[in-house]
Write an enzyme that holds these catalytic residues in place. Sequence first.
Site, PDB file in Angstrom:
ATOM      1  CG  ASP A  25      -0.324   0.041   2.529  1.00 43.85           C
ATOM      2  OD1 ASP A  25       0.561   0.889   2.723  1.00 43.85           O
ATOM      3  OD2 ASP A  25      -0.697  -0.760   3.406  1.00 43.85           O
ATOM      4  CD  GLU A 273      -9.252   1.042   6.015  1.00 42.55           C
ATOM      5  OE1 GLU A 273     -10.273   0.622   5.426  1.00 42.55           O
ATOM      6  OE2 GLU A 273      -8.361   0.292   6.446  1.00 42.55           O
ATOM      7  CG  HIS A 350      -7.042  -3.514  10.216  1.00 39.38           C
ATOM      8  ND1 HIS A 350      -5.972  -4.101  10.866  1.00 39.38           N
ATOM      9  CD2 HIS A 350      -6.656  -3.339   8.942  1.00 39.38           C
ATOM     10  CE1 HIS A 350      -4.970  -4.248  10.014  1.00 39.38           C
ATOM     11  NE2 HIS A 350      -5.348  -3.805   8.842  1.00 39.38           N
TER      12      HIS A 350
END
Lengths: 433, 433
Positions: A25, A273, A350
């Site tokens: 990410d 998010e 999560h």
Amino acid sequence: MAELISSVDVVDVRFPTSRELDGSDAMNPEPDYSATYVTVRTSDGAEGFGLAFTIGRGNEIEAAAVEALAPLVTGLPVNDVLADLGAFSRRLTGEGQLRWLGPHKGVIHMAAGAVVNAVWDLYARREGKPVWELLSGMSPEQLVALVDFRYLRDALTPEEALDILTAAEPGRAERRARLLADGYPAYTTTPGWLGYTDDKLVRLSREAVAEGFTQIKLKVGTDPEADLRRVRLAREAVGPGVRIAVDANQAWGVEQAIEWLAPLAPFEPYWIEEPTSPDDILGHAAIRRAVAPVKVATGEHCHNQVMFKQLLQAGAIDILQLDAARVAGVTENVAILLLAAKFGVPVCPHAGGVGLCEMVQHLAMFDYVAVSGSTEDRVIEYVDHLHGHFTDPVTLRAGRYLAPRAPGLSAEMHPASIARYRYPDGPAWSEES
Amino acid sequence: MAELISSVDVVDVRFPTSRELDGSDAMNPEPDYSATYVTVRTSDGAEGFGLAFTIGRGNEIEAAAVEALAPLVTGLPVNDVLADLGAFSRRLTGEGQLRWLGPHKGVIHMAAGAVVNAVWDLYARREGKPVWELLSGMSPEQLVALVDFRYLRDALTPEEALDILTAAEPGRAERRARLLADGYPAYTTTPGWLGYTDDKLVRLSREAVAEGFTQIKLKVGTDPEADLRRVRLAREAVGPGVRIAVDANQAWGVEQAIEWLAPLAPFEPYWIEEPTSPDDILGHAAIRRAVAPVKVATGEHCHNQVMFKQLLQAGAIDILQLDAARVAGVTENVAILLLAAKFGVPVCPHAGGVGLCEMVQHLAMFDYVAVSGSTEDRVIEYVDHLHGHFTDPVTLRAGRYLAPRAPGLSAEMHPASIARYRYPDGPAWSEES
């Protein structure tokens, strides 16, 4: 003789996930998903398992923190520990010298979480119940006694917590039955890792919908044009009825988040998010005001209940993403669930990583049965990584987590996996690098 | 050949301060003041020294964190590092895998601070200047380049930071001369440790005034009656003209803090320090609104610049207590000083511990010469512990810190002290326990 906790052992386990760019990410480009794996043993031969999740380097620091906590735990009578798990948590998180390393945050707090979770696992095994069911069978008074209210009372009093739990008590049996029949809704992050090609993104998005998921998630935050293209491709692939969450993993500043999100609006992202620093409560509140109706979600790096309290007090989040292994375990997460219920904010945990799906499902299911009493707008994250290393892996059917039935917290790993991925001496590391 | 950083070494040094109850407070009853002591060496034989401060157990975890950061530093060309210390800090605090352990907080962030500070020490020695003077000689542009604005821009832009520094530039020479002549104001915490008897409190309070201090500090927060008695005794001992700060070390919840402080009002406490969780920005704001004119001070456990930003944005503090070793070193503290200047909040650094007075004086003096340009309502904490272990200990005269003249950050310890207090093998530990 009374049963005592006889040992707290820790193993540094690392999976070389960076070789495939799974988990990539905007801020974590090459993670090696890892576990600081804790085993608590008793003088009668019982065991409990817990873990802290890290992404590779530094897992040895986390292991050192568990070693530092171990002397606070070994030798304690098991019955005393289990009779007051609130006091046990405070013993770990409030120790007079170790507390300085946080307080209540980072390496030392995650280590406390791993140990606390291992003790919950031990407790649930002894009771012959999965943790969600153990929690759901506790009285409102027992649950309230777990919570450390010292820094929470201005937002949640013990009386309010008791009211929330008491109000949910009559429906417990019915919701338990429904949960066992239907499971708990999930969403999947599998299609959207940054390192994946467009083709892989489209293919995996379609597969997710075909499997029954009604929400997927895409990583964003390194290249605005690529984000626009990827969100558009995903929207085309899944159609208008499926929610697409986007996740910036803290890549932006406050104003930058607002600017970056604007062009994505036509493709209707459901939530954004971690748009900015996980510590920036006021920043999240400002972003939320600016990007509505896109919802703001955060929590996986929210380091303790005081931070969650403020995210709720400030109106900074639409979605609370608790994590099984960031805070001090099940005990602190009970407090966080109560805070969320007080403020009427849905919890969408999560997960992913190593064992996070396995552990966190228990918290969401407990929330449904005994706290919020609802699954509306609630989904547990699902990532299809590394489940095979666990003895009681999560089971999904038609985009829903099936309730685990085995006793414990589902955090136990196969001995063969531990042996193979043990760092640095396991063959996965010593032979291939 | 280019000079390279050749090694980053770390030693676990602990002083058995708990044997005397020096440093005892409401949350840290028996600290053993400790340092995770870092030495950075170059291929040309130059050295720099920095440290993280802990209070005993867990210092080995901090040392493990420094070991984890060392490979990011060794082998780097010294000139490249010193030419862009902002990038160097981001290299340590943003590393793709280690970042997960924070981010920007706790064990891993303090370790980054120790390494960053050691490199600043190296830099200042090379320039032949104390760090305060090195910083005060840098151009506004050079100073702004140190700051990581990613999460700060909504409160402080690079342009605003440049304006603050440029506005202070004309007076630098005059303030430098005044600082060298008169020093910088201090206050003392020596009289007020919780473990001390009333007699000792009164005696030390009187001595502090006789030595020239115009502010003292008392620990409070374990027993309301004792607090009232101790604050009254101290007020009687020092008279009306001396400021008495009180420090709860996070002992209270928000409402509890407000209630507990009310009876102390007749004795005019100047500030209440750490009334509640250091993470509770909104809580500090609520307490501040309720207890005025008593000022609210916090910062020694404030884990990064994003938290300081919010304390300022929320109007939560009257006094910003930065710490030399909690955040990522001099570099991040430059950002925090600029934030404080932007919001017009005076900085009164936390000190004491091991080497904190030695290091933090450089930051306060830089603030005076080149940032805020003022010492009004600004004082550096002083505690008379452990200074003799440092090669360039702080010097106080008439309640003021004299400006250090030796090159560096004043964090170097005597080799004999390190050898004696090295844990667990130094004779202070292996022979006496």
